[in-house]
Design a protein around this motif. Structure first.
Motif, short mmCIF file in Angstrom:
data_model
loop_
_atom_site.label_atom_id
_atom_site.label_comp_id
_atom_site.label_asym_id
_atom_site.label_seq_id
_atom_site.Cartn_x
_atom_site.Cartn_y
_atom_site.Cartn_z
N PRO A 173 0.78 -1.25 0.00
CA PRO A 173 0.00 0.00 0.00
C PRO A 173 0.81 1.30 0.00
CG PRO A 173 -0.07 -1.03 2.17
CD PRO A 173 0.59 -2.01 1.25
N ASN A 174 2.09 1.24 0.35
CA ASN A 174 2.83 2.51 0.36
C ASN A 174 4.33 2.28 0.14
OD1 ASN A 174 4.13 2.09 3.06
ND2 ASN A 174 2.01 2.27 3.78
N LYS A 175 5.01 3.37 -0.14
CA LYS A 175 6.43 3.31 -0.48
C LYS A 175 7.26 2.77 0.67
CE LYS A 175 10.15 6.34 -2.13
NZ LYS A 175 10.49 7.74 -2.54
N ARG A 176 6.91 3.12 1.90
CA ARG A 176 7.69 2.67 3.05
C ARG A 176 7.67 1.16 3.18
NH1 ARG A 176 12.05 3.80 5.97
NH2 ARG A 176 11.94 2.76 8.00
N ARG A 177 6.52 0.57 2.99
CA ARG A 177 6.43 -0.89 3.11
C ARG A 177 7.18 -1.57 1.97
NH1 ARG A 177 0.44 -2.33 5.66
NH2 ARG A 177 0.59 -0.83 7.40
N ARG A 178 7.12 -1.01 0.79
CA ARG A 178 7.89 -1.59 -0.32
C ARG A 178 9.38 -1.53 -0.04
NH1 ARG A 178 3.56 0.79 -3.19
NH2 ARG A 178 4.65 2.78 -3.45
N TYR A 179 9.83 -0.41 0.52
CA TYR A 179 11.25 -0.26 0.86
C TYR A 179 11.66 -1.30 1.91
CZ TYR A 179 15.45 1.64 3.04
OH TYR A 179 16.71 1.78 3.58
N ASN A 180 10.85 -1.48 2.92
CA ASN A 180 11.17 -2.43 3.99
C ASN A 180 11.28 -3.86 3.45
OD1 ASN A 180 11.21 -0.40 5.90
ND2 ASN A 180 9.12 -0.79 6.62
N VAL A 181 10.37 -4.24 2.57
CA VAL A 181 10.41 -5.60 2.01
C VAL A 181 11.66 -5.78 1.18
CG1 VAL A 181 9.29 -7.15 0.36
CG2 VAL A 181 7.92 -6.01 2.12
N ARG A 182 11.99 -4.81 0.34
CA ARG A 182 13.21 -4.92 -0.47
C ARG A 182 14.45 -5.04 0.44
NH1 ARG A 182 10.63 -0.74 -3.66
NH2 ARG A 182 9.93 -1.59 -5.67
N GLN A 183 14.47 -4.28 1.53
CA GLN A 183 15.60 -4.34 2.46
C GLN A 183 15.70 -5.72 3.10
OE1 GLN A 183 15.33 -2.15 6.20
NE2 GLN A 183 17.40 -1.36 5.85
N GLU A 184 14.57 -6.29 3.50
CA GLU A 184 14.59 -7.62 4.09
C GLU A 184 15.09 -8.67 3.10
OE1 GLU A 184 10.85 -6.85 7.19
OE2 GLU A 184 10.59 -8.16 5.46
N MET A 185 14.60 -8.61 1.89
CA MET A 185 15.05 -9.56 0.87
C MET A 185 16.56 -9.43 0.63
SD MET A 185 12.07 -9.36 -2.03
CE MET A 185 10.42 -9.98 -1.78
N GLY A 186 17.03 -8.17 0.53
CA GLY A 186 18.44 -7.94 0.28
C GLY A 186 19.32 -8.39 1.41
N THR A 187 18.88 -8.16 2.65
CA THR A 187 19.66 -8.58 3.81
C THR A 187 19.80 -10.09 3.85
OG1 THR A 187 18.96 -6.64 5.07
CG2 THR A 187 19.81 -8.51 6.32
N PHE A 188 18.71 -10.79 3.58
CA PHE A 188 18.79 -12.25 3.58
C PHE A 188 19.70 -12.75 2.45
CE2 PHE A 188 17.60 -16.55 2.50
CZ PHE A 188 17.54 -17.16 3.74
N ALA A 189 19.57 -12.17 1.27
CA ALA A 189 20.38 -12.61 0.14
C ALA A 189 21.88 -12.44 0.41
CB ALA A 189 19.98 -11.84 -1.12
N ALA A 190 22.23 -11.42 1.21
CA ALA A 190 23.64 -11.15 1.50
C ALA A 190 24.15 -11.88 2.74
CB ALA A 190 23.84 -9.64 1.69
N SER A 191 23.29 -12.65 3.41
CA SER A 191 23.64 -13.26 4.69
C SER A 191 24.49 -14.51 4.57
CB SER A 191 22.37 -13.60 5.46
OG SER A 191 21.68 -14.68 4.83
N GLY A 192 24.50 -15.13 3.41
CA GLY A 192 25.16 -16.41 3.25
C GLY A 192 24.26 -17.59 3.55
N LEU A 193 23.07 -17.34 4.09
CA LEU A 193 22.09 -18.40 4.30
C LEU A 193 21.41 -18.74 2.97
CD1 LEU A 193 20.44 -17.00 7.56
CD2 LEU A 193 22.13 -18.84 7.42
N THR A 194 20.97 -19.97 2.86
CA THR A 194 20.27 -20.40 1.64
C THR A 194 18.96 -21.06 2.00
OG1 THR A 194 21.43 -22.54 1.65
CG2 THR A 194 22.43 -20.73 0.38
N VAL A 195 18.06 -21.11 1.04
CA VAL A 195 16.77 -21.77 1.22
C VAL A 195 16.68 -22.94 0.26
CG1 VAL A 195 14.26 -21.56 1.08
CG2 VAL A 195 15.62 -19.68 2.02
N ARG A 196 16.34 -24.12 0.80
CA ARG A 196 16.13 -25.31 -0.01
C ARG A 196 14.70 -25.80 0.20
NH1 ARG A 196 21.38 -28.73 2.17
NH2 ARG A 196 22.88 -26.99 2.14
N ARG A 197 14.15 -26.36 -0.86
CA ARG A 197 12.82 -26.94 -0.77
C ARG A 197 12.93 -28.44 -0.56
NH1 ARG A 197 10.27 -24.01 -6.10
NH2 ARG A 197 10.54 -21.83 -5.38
N LEU A 198 12.16 -28.93 0.40
CA LEU A 198 12.17 -30.35 0.74
C LEU A 198 10.76 -30.86 0.92
CD1 LEU A 198 14.42 -29.10 3.38
CD2 LEU A 198 15.36 -31.09 2.28
N ARG A 199 10.64 -32.16 1.03
CA ARG A 199 9.41 -32.79 1.50
C ARG A 199 9.52 -32.99 3.01
NH1 ARG A 199 6.15 -35.69 -2.19
NH2 ARG A 199 5.76 -34.29 -3.95
#
Length: 388
Positions: A173-199
């Motif tokens: 709904p607003n620019k601030r929330r879009r900025y926060n989500v992009r920041q969260e995604m970027g921080t995780f991507a730079a963390s060295g952690l990875t996501v795998r899909r499993l059963r």
């Protein structure tokens, strides 16, 4: 109308076929079989029509012992705190939604058949975790007075917009929330952690340890062994629908979210974390929002059921908040009902979790509903054959 009462939905070949596309995972055959596997309640399933192509179904349970406080009426409804009666639970007894909901014409017969099929005397019934639009049907056609309605909780649904994460961001709904989500995604991507899909079958034991950490953090005495057993039983019945988003630090899983794919939706069921090994990299939103969103876009799914916890965090990331109600038929709540009784002391509890704008919207929407439910509870049922 032909009605048959059975002990398990597996005896109804057409059970899942009769369910709607959205919001019905917790009424699916496999989920109900898993729920019944804990042995805490007797189950009866009333089915209208042929078992191969049923026209309507209604689960009912009578608990021997109910370990989940959210399915104990005296725990969840103030007016029933001192209730001495035995109440059947309609609509299922695990998850946070009670479906399916038969039509008003079929419901009285299904309900009577299910409740009277137990070997023990049942004094009434409790139907929890209904959406606002379902309350009217669930409340109708009572024996001598309209059932009482109580606010229980709220859940979150994330509609998946467009065809990519960019569309999701644009829908915020607003620019601030879009900025926060992009920041969260970027921080995780730079963390060295990875996501795998499993059963789930690949990680239920490890998942039990991580899920127990979360449960104990929030005051629930659920051991790793208990949570592992819950996940093992879910894997036995639901593995083919499971999608686990595992967060890895190298070869070690340090967090996960468990989801189930149900038709056009993804249902987030559970999370777990090794808190000592997290990196403050927004692991929770990555596992509950962003990785599931990527999966939905890949698979063409249109919605994510996010559950009842963390309402504020989920609202900030675009989820819709929906009130959940219960309907009770019991002599303990047969008197006049006012708005405060309908709200059940829950409105302030729920709104305190929400950002101000969402809290205001939630309150504005729920008070007229509470007033309508209170008024309806004081209106006598019309004689048979007349419309309300």
């Amino acid at each position: 109308m032909s009605i048959e009462v059975l002990d398990t939905p597996t005896a109804v070949p057409g059970w899942d076929t009769a369910l709607g596309d959205r919001d019905t995972f917790y009424a699916s055959r496999d989920w109900l079989v898993f729920s019944d596997s804990d042995g805490e309640a007797r189950a009866r399933y009333a089915v209208a029509g042929d078992a191969g192509t049923p026209s309507a179904m209604l689960p009912a349970h009578l608990a021997r012992i109910e370990s989940n406080g959210r399915y104990r009426p005296g725990h969840e409804v103030r007016a029933l705190a001192s209730c001495p009666h035995r109440l059947a639970v309609l609509g299922g007894r695990r998850g946070h939604r009670s479906v399916p909901l038969p039509t008003a014409e079929v419901l009285p017969g299904l309900r009577a058949a299910a409740v009277t099929a137990f070997d023990e005397t049942v004094d009434g019934w409790w139907w929890p975790y209904l959406l606002s639009e379902e309350v009217g049907v669930a409340s109708g056609a009572s024996v001598d007075h309209r059932p009482a309605v109580s606010l229980l909780n709220a859940d979150c649904v994330l509609d998946v917009p467009g065809s990519s994460l960019d569309d999701y961001l644009a829908a915020l709904p607003n620019k601030r929330r879009r900025y926060n989500v992009r920041q969260e995604m970027g921080t995780f991507a730079a963390s060295g952690l990875t996501v795998r899909r499993l059963r789930l079958s690949e990680c239920w034991e490890q998942g039990g340890l991580l899920a127990s950490n979360v449960q104990r953090r929030y005051g629930h005495d659920h051991s790793p062994e208990l949570m592992a057993d819950v996940l093992r039983r879910q894997a036995r019945q639901l593995d083919h629908r499971s999608v686990v988003f595992g967060c890895y630090d190298g070869a070690r899983m340090v967090g996960f979210s468990l989801a189930y794919r149900w038709r056009s939706e993804l249902v987030i069921r559970l999370v777990g974390f090794d808190y000592d090994r997290l990196r403050a990299a927004f692991e929770y939103p990555q596992l509950v929002f962003y990785s599931p969103l990527e999966f939905c876009y890949e698979q063409g799914l249109t919605g994510i059921q996010l559950g009842t916890s963390g309402l504020g965090a989920k609202a900030l990331r675009g989820a819709r908040i929906r009130p959940l109600w219960s309907v009770v038929q019991c002599d303990c709540v047969s008197g006049p009902t006012d708005v405060a009784t309908v709200l059940n002391g829950r409105l302030d509890t729920l709104t305190r979790q929400l950002p101000d704008s969402e809290a205001h919207r939630f309150t504005a929407g729920i008070r007229p509903l509470a007033e309508a439910f209170a008024t309806a509870a004081q209106t006598p049922e019309p004689p048979k054959g007349q419309n309300p």
